[in-house]
Design an enzyme around this catalytic site. Structure first.
Site, PDB file in Angstrom:
ATOM      1  N   ASP A 100       0.855  -1.183   0.000  1.00  0.00           N
ATOM      2  CA  ASP A 100       0.000   0.000   0.000  1.00  0.00           C
ATOM      3  C   ASP A 100       0.890   1.232   0.000  1.00  0.00           C
ATOM      4  O   ASP A 100       1.680   1.413   0.913  1.00  0.00           O
ATOM      5  CB  ASP A 100      -0.860  -0.037   1.269  1.00  0.00           C
ATOM      6  N   ASN A 684     -13.161  -5.711  -1.174  1.00  0.00           N
ATOM      7  CA  ASN A 684     -13.669  -7.018  -1.595  1.00  0.00           C
ATOM      8  C   ASN A 684     -13.595  -8.061  -0.481  1.00  0.00           C
ATOM      9  O   ASN A 684     -13.751  -9.249  -0.733  1.00  0.00           O
ATOM     10  CB  ASN A 684     -12.887  -7.519  -2.819  1.00  0.00           C
ATOM     11  N   ASN A 811      -1.785 -13.412  -0.709  1.00  0.00           N
ATOM     12  CA  ASN A 811      -0.695 -12.489  -1.049  1.00  0.00           C
ATOM     13  C   ASN A 811       0.499 -12.838  -0.178  1.00  0.00           C
ATOM     14  O   ASN A 811       0.520 -12.500   1.008  1.00  0.00           O
ATOM     15  CB  ASN A 811      -1.127 -11.039  -0.814  1.00  0.00           C
ATOM     16  N   HIS A 886      -6.991 -17.152  -7.523  1.00  0.00           N
ATOM     17  CA  HIS A 886      -7.509 -16.920  -6.164  1.00  0.00           C
ATOM     18  C   HIS A 886      -8.913 -16.338  -6.169  1.00  0.00           C
ATOM     19  O   HIS A 886      -9.483 -16.083  -5.116  1.00  0.00           O
ATOM     20  CB  HIS A 886      -6.562 -16.008  -5.382  1.00  0.00           C
TER      21      HIS A 886
END
Length: 964
Positions: A100, A684, A811, A886
């Site tokens: 991020d 999500n 991840n 995924h």
């Protein structure tokens, strides 16, 4: 079709569903895309292929970099991307795991403590000494700055609001909205953001001089002097933080303070304002009393009324003598010959503003309407005896000089004869700020009020009102000018009037020159009082504003800061900006057991599982909890009653990464995680109750404990702010430490640490600790789900056989041994960004429960399309380093989704057509996750199954869903 061309990149077909970008230029290996032609059309629609090609430039890439069928553009490395990179001569890349990063150009102005502002770039080298202002919803508070970063040039966009606030930022920089922090890429015109209209004054380093010394108290008791020395306010310097707090206290005392009995100093205000004064008293080392409350009778002009008075006191003689030494009058103010403190003219503008704004908070009237759309001039007044009137005049004259230095005009100081009091003849003095709109804007946005929340909220509304009014006047000026031009060109008045949505009389006066000066706002424009009723100002003084434009602003060097406050935001250019994996739980319930109770169930889950942006989790963690979770993962959950032994037996790595190193996780990341343990987050991330609709492999489904019509629960979330912070921390450190490697890569967002370097080891240890945190986060949510089901269905979770099927990370970069070129086995950092591990039977890393059948794989789809359970396919090791897709993969951005879909309509359609009950923090969240936003999960899974990298076992369909 044997080749596929996409925007200058040619892919060659290797076999069905396998496409290769041949090695060329700086590529260390080829790149492969696993997709049908339909999926390839969607994958090639953004920068996914170029990002995949760039990823092969990373040193140590073996065989090829791979894009899964659900691939889409990410940040540097595509989401759905997999790369096996040698652990000896390769590297590890946060960009290939997920991170991020949020950036602003260097000229962005950041609000600092003590009413200051400075350009972001100016914080380099001194950020650790500064505090930025954080809007946490409940208050506007200063917070230590722990991080400062500078990055290469990046594309930035300019955001403009309806009241003219502007800021430039990268697309991923979050802005505070009613739904929480939202990235710029996900904002659209018409959306609402929160702004902080108060700007403050440019930071300037104070000239250092001694304000008070021990000699100023030579006549005092030595014990009193020691008290002041012990509190570090003697000697007192102009550069001390304590001095800045004292400036505010002194200014407020001159308005609403008084002396009481021996050593007593009293302050009077509303309770919320007294809390702020008490806080500053503590900052200089003294103890304030509690807040007292009493009813008092008053008489004004013959009218009697009662009001409740609030106050607090200090009883330190040292504190009282300190205020006197700084310039507070010792006797009654009306007859004390006090004027401005003698040191005031030696201070910076922002320091003088501390003193005066506190005085204004106590003494100046709040913004109010004079004639509907015009505001009164804010005024201060004081009564002095005839003998001390000149001192009072000088006090106000110094005030005029200060405001004038900021470009704020005032009226002349007024003198009024008053009725003499019982002891003295008196004079009333008054000073007002000129009520020209631009002048008032300068005053309210630079100086304003301190220690008075009511006046501060009102001034925030005044700033926004005046800005809105100015925009309306500018609009009318533009129309007037255009109308005059059209008339001069021969256009008829009637035609000109038809051109504009404005009163016809206004156009006529513009054409015939019947107006002196600037136009006034129209009749429909609200008056100030009406406007104030329409808008709400938060306790943190943030106010809503509408986005009217988002435009590209080129490429610029960008910067960012990180604050220690848990709200993780700061105020920049007036805007409030910020600084996964999946598991499935089985039950023995059937769809019949749930039908008719969907609404009850979704409401209970939404009420009991924390979701959305910000803090709050199932477990209110301590610092020790976070350390233990980072170190021991699911073992901590078991020890603390949130798990049963079987949960660990059915989790990837049994829920513990032994390579974790909590000492490599920054304190900031730990602080972010502390109050988020057991929370869904937003975007999500979701929790979904599902029913099994199809079984494709009866034998494998039986081993997994799945059957048709069975109820299962899928939980999709990650390590929350902690994991993001880990990646952000290391990405920026890697950018600086390994700049040489970065220069060799085609995309700066692929920043990587060479294998064997200290940073590579540190990042790996920190990332493994974040994985432990993510497992515990999902485990606590599952624990909460078990409790909800127990209440709704009135039986224990053991009776309902609510057992974990599997938990797998999405991840991640893991050290794994794989066969590479020529059959050689090598240890690799297998980077899976938006991809999932998919090991077949026999792989030693599998938990014993699945060693003979293969790893369960959980692939979530959209709310209207269902999800899949797969098992690791036999070809996954040779084709994808033991990986598969995924999820379904996004087709459109969140911004586009909000333009295409309306959250309420999506919820209604899902409920009426598919009997799916959805509950979310906002309609925007539902729109962003609408079924049409995602690729066809059936097609993604079909490709995975056909390639043998993930075998279909069962399909599920939503019953109810909660989102952050």
């Amino acid at each position: 079709m044997t080749t596929y061309d996409a925007d200058g990149i040619t892919l060659e077909k290797v076999r069905d569903y396998v496409w290769e970008i041949p090695q060329e230029g700086g590529m260390n290996r080829p790149a492969r895309v696993l997709a049908s032609e339909d999926l390839l059309d969607e994958i090639s629609d953004d920068k996914t292929l170029q990002q995949l090609k760039n990823a092969t430039h990373l040193p140590g890439v073996r065989k090829y970099a791979v894009c899964m069928p659900d691939g889409h553009q990410g940040y540097g490395f595509p989401v759905g991307g997999v790369a096996g990179i040698d652990t000896e001569n390769g590297c590890i890349s946060p960009g290939a795991v997920g991170y991020d990063i949020n950036c602003l150009p260097g000229g962005t102005e950041v609000r600092l403590s003590f009413g200051r502002r400075t350009e972001l770039r100016n914080l380099e080298g001194r950020f650790e000494e500064e505090q930025a202002m954080v809007a946490d919803g409940d208050d506007l508070v200063p917070s230590d700055i722990r991080l400062f970063t500078q990055s290469e040039e990046k594309p930035v966009y300019e955001v403009e609001t309806a009241t003219g606030h502007r800021i430039e930022a990268t697309g991923d920089h979050p802005f505070r909205t009613p739904e929480g922090m939202t990235e710029l890429d996900d904002l659209s015109t018409g959306d609402e953001v929160r702004v902080q209209p108060f700007e403050g004054i440019d930071h300037e380093e104070p000239s250092e001089f001694t304000v008070l010394t021990k000699e100023d108290f030579e006549d005092e008791n030595p014990q009193l002097v020691r008290v002041l020395e012990d509190r570090d306010v003697l000697p007192l310097s102009s550069t001390d933080d304590e001095f800045n707090h004292l400036l505010k206290i002194l200014g407020f005392f001159l308005g609403d303070g008084s002396y009481g009995g021996p050593g007593q100093v009293w302050f009077y205000a509303e309770p919320e304002d007294l809390k702020a004064v008490r806080s500053d008293v503590r900052e200089v080392g003294f103890k304030p009393s509690k807040i007292y409350e009493r009813d008092r009778s008053h008489e004004v002009n013959g009218n009697e009324f009662e009001r409740t008075e609030y106050s607090f006191k200090t009883t330190s003689k040292a504190f009282r003598r300190l205020l006197v030494a700084l310039g507070a009058p010792e006797g009654p103010k009306v007859e004390s010959g006090y004027s401005s403190p003698e040191f005031l003219d030696r201070l910076t503008d922002w320091q003088r503003a501390l003193f005066y704004s506190a005085y204004f908070g106590a003494e100046m009237n709040e913004p109010s309407a004079q004639h509907d759309k015009n505001l009164y001039c804010p005024k201060v007044s004081q009564t002095r005896t005839v003998g001390t009137a000149e001192d009072g005049f000088q006090f106000y004259d110094d005030m005029r000089e200060f405001l004038g230095s900021l470009g704020i005009e005032t009226n002349e100081i007024e003198r009024f004869e008053t009725d003499s009091n019982s002891k003295h003849d008196t004079v009333r003095l008054r000073l007002g700020v000129k009520n020209d709109s631009k002048n008032l804007l300068r005053f309210f946005s630079q100086v304003g009020y301190r220690y008075n929340q009511k006046k501060r909220r009102r001034s925030v509304k005044a700033i926004q009102y005046l800005r809105t009014k100015e925009r309306e006047i500018e609009r009318r000026e533009e129309i007037a000018s255009e109308a005059q031009t059209l008339a001069d060109g021969g256009s008829e008045p009637g035609d000109i009037k038809a051109e504009y949505d404005i009163n016809g009389r206004f156009v006529e006066r513009s054409i015939w020159g019947g107006r002196d000066g600037r136009p006034r706002p129209g009749k429909a424009f609200p008056g100030f009082e009406e406007y104030c009723e329409q808008v709400e100002v938060g306790d943190d003084l943030a106010i809503p504003d509408e986005v009217v434009a988002i435009d590209p602003a080129g490429r610029k060097e960008v910067y960012d800061i990180g604050v220690s406050h848990e709200a993780h935001n700061f105020v920049a250019n007036g805007f409030v900006v910020s600084n996964c994996g999946v598991r499935m739980m089985k039950t023995n319930l059937t769809y019949d057991d749930v039908q008719g109770r969907e609404e009850e169930l979704v409401d209970a889950l939404f009420a009991n599982v924390p979701s959305g942006l910000g803090g709050g989790g199932v477990h209110e963690g301590t610092a020790d909890d976070v350390e233990a979770i980072l170190d021991r993962g699911m073992e901590w959950a078991l020890e603390n009653g949130y798990a049963v032994p079987e949960d660990l037996e059915h989790c990837e790595d049994e829920g513990v990464r032994p390579d974790s190193d909590p000492s490599r996780v920054s304190q900031k990341a730990k602080d972010r995680g502390k109050n988020q343990i057991g929370s869904l987050g937003s975007g999500n991330h979701f929790l979904e109750v599902q029913r099994v609709t199809d079984v494709y492999r009866d034998d494998v489904a039986a081993e997994f404990g799945l059957s048709e019509d069975q109820i299962v629960v899928l939980i999709h979330c990650g390590s929350r702010g902690l994991g993001h912070q880990v990646c952000t921390d290391y990405l920026r450190e890697i950018e600086q430490t390994h700049a040489g490697l970065l220069q060799q890569l085609p995309d700066k967002e692929l920043a990587a640490a060479p294998a064997g370097s200290q940073l590579a080891e540190d990042y790996y240890g920190a990332m493994c600790a974040a994985i432990n945190f993510a497992w515990v986060n999902r485990q606590l949510i599952m624990h909460q789900v078990r409790q909800v089901f127990e209440k709704v269905f009135d039986r224990s979770h053991t009776e309902m056989e609510m057992d974990l099927l599997y938990d797998v990370a999405h991840n991640i970069a893991k050290k794994e041994t794989h066969e590479v070129e020529d059959g050689e086995e090598r240890e690799l950092f297998v980077h899976r960004k938006g991809a999932t591990r998919a090991f077949p039977a026999g792989r030693p890393e599998l938990p014993p429960a699945y060693s003979d059948v293969g790893q369960p794989i959980i692939i979530p789809g959209s709310m209207g399309a269902g999800s899949y359970v797969l098992r690791g396919g036999e070809q996954s090791l040779s084709e994808t380093f033991g990986s598969t897709a995924h999820g379904a993969g996004r087709l459109m951005s969140r911004t586009q989704a909000k333009q295409e879909f309306w959250g309420g309509d999506v919820q209604d359609d899902l409920r009426e057509q598919d009997h799916v009950y959805v509950k979310a923090q906002s309609g925007a969240t539902v729109a962003e996750e609408a079924p049409g936003v995602y690729k066809d999960v059936d097609e993604v899974v079909r490709v995975s199954d056909a390639l043998g990298i993930g075998d279909r076992v069962a399909r599920t369909f939503p019953v109810c869903n909660i989102k952050g």
